[in-house]
Design an enzyme around this catalytic site. Structure first.
Site, PDB file in Angstrom:
ATOM      1  N   GLU A  14       0.833  -1.203   0.000  1.00 29.96           N
ATOM      2  CA  GLU A  14       0.000   0.000   0.000  1.00 29.96           C
ATOM      3  C   GLU A  14       0.868   1.254   0.000  1.00 29.96           C
ATOM      4  OE1 GLU A  14      -3.174   2.345   2.785  1.00 29.96           O
ATOM      5  OE2 GLU A  14      -1.254   1.666   3.535  1.00 29.96           O
ATOM      6  N   GLU A  15       1.859   1.247   0.860  1.00 28.52           N
ATOM      7  CA  GLU A  15       2.705   2.430   1.005  1.00 28.52           C
ATOM      8  C   GLU A  15       3.498   2.740  -0.256  1.00 28.52           C
ATOM      9  OE1 GLU A  15       2.368   0.016   3.236  1.00 28.52           O
ATOM     10  OE2 GLU A  15       1.451   1.096   4.900  1.00 28.52           O
ATOM     11  N   ASP A  68      -7.845  -0.145   7.715  1.00 25.63           N
ATOM     12  CA  ASP A  68      -6.416   0.131   7.691  1.00 25.63           C
ATOM     13  C   ASP A  68      -6.099   1.023   8.883  1.00 25.63           C
ATOM     14  OD1 ASP A  68      -3.789   0.613   6.981  1.00 25.63           O
ATOM     15  OD2 ASP A  68      -4.285   2.051   5.421  1.00 25.63           O
ATOM     16  N   HIS A  97       4.856   4.417   9.830  1.00 24.92           N
ATOM     17  CA  HIS A  97       5.901   4.117   8.851  1.00 24.92           C
ATOM     18  C   HIS A  97       7.309   4.167   9.433  1.00 24.92           C
ATOM     19  CE1 HIS A  97       3.251   4.980   5.074  1.00 24.92           C
ATOM     20  NE2 HIS A  97       2.867   3.910   5.733  1.00 24.92           N
TER      21      HIS A  97
END
Length: 183
Positions: A16-17, A45, A139
């Protein structure tokens, strides 16, 4: 006694990132009939951010396909019945629901916040620390199972289960495979 009207398909996307690569690949390989077989896409998410809130994707935004507002209403109804505060969040394609709404599949879901800071009003509503990110480890290497709010996770998981069941049991969500989607 649970007999869904619709078939449920659970998918965990990768990358996804890096640009929604997993979900985009999945949608790209669908033909028109395959797209129409998807009554809805439910996106969960980041549902346990350590300084998080209860955000519901705003299904009545202009970018949302028909049916998305009804999914949003199911989440709202759940949280209101629980006496739990919630807020809308942008339905802008930032998560894996993006490729689905891009081809006209109704979608909705939950989000507990990422790198943005919690406001004072949100902190008063949900608890938490105003001025701090919903997830300071977003992240980063510290983003692990130890970096969650387990109480928020249970709240959000219960809402996810409730709406998943409601969507699966709703015969009005059946889509006619002869119709062409409006992308």
């Amino acid at each position: 006694g649970f007999e869904p009207h619709s078939t449920l398909r659970f998918a965990l996307w990768g990358a996804e990132e890096a640009g929604l690569l997993g979900s985009q690949h999945y949608v790209d390989q669908l033909d028109a009939d395959g797209i129409l077989q998807h009554a809805a896409n439910l996106n969960f998410d980041m549902i346990a951010s350590p300084n998080g809130g209860r955000f519901i994707y705003d299904g009545d935004m202009a970018t949302a396909p028909d049916g998305s507002a009804e999914i949003e209403d199911l989440f709202i109804g759940f949280f209101e019945a629980e006496g739990a505060d919630w807020a809308s969040t942008a339905f802008d394609g930032r998560s894996d629901y993006g490729p689905f709404i891009g081809v006209g599949v109704p979608a909705g879901g939950l989000f507990s916040g990422a790198e943005q800071s919690m406001s004072q009003d949100q902190a008063e509503s949900w608890g938490g620390d105003a001025g701090q990110p919903f997830d300071a480890c977003y992240h980063d290497a510290c983003d692990s199972i130890d970096n969650i709010d387990p109480v928020l996770f249970i709240d959000m998981a219960r809402a996810a289960a409730h709406v998943t069941e409601a969507v699966a049991l709703d015969p009005d969500l059946a889509r006619d495979p002869r119709e062409t989607p409006d992308p």
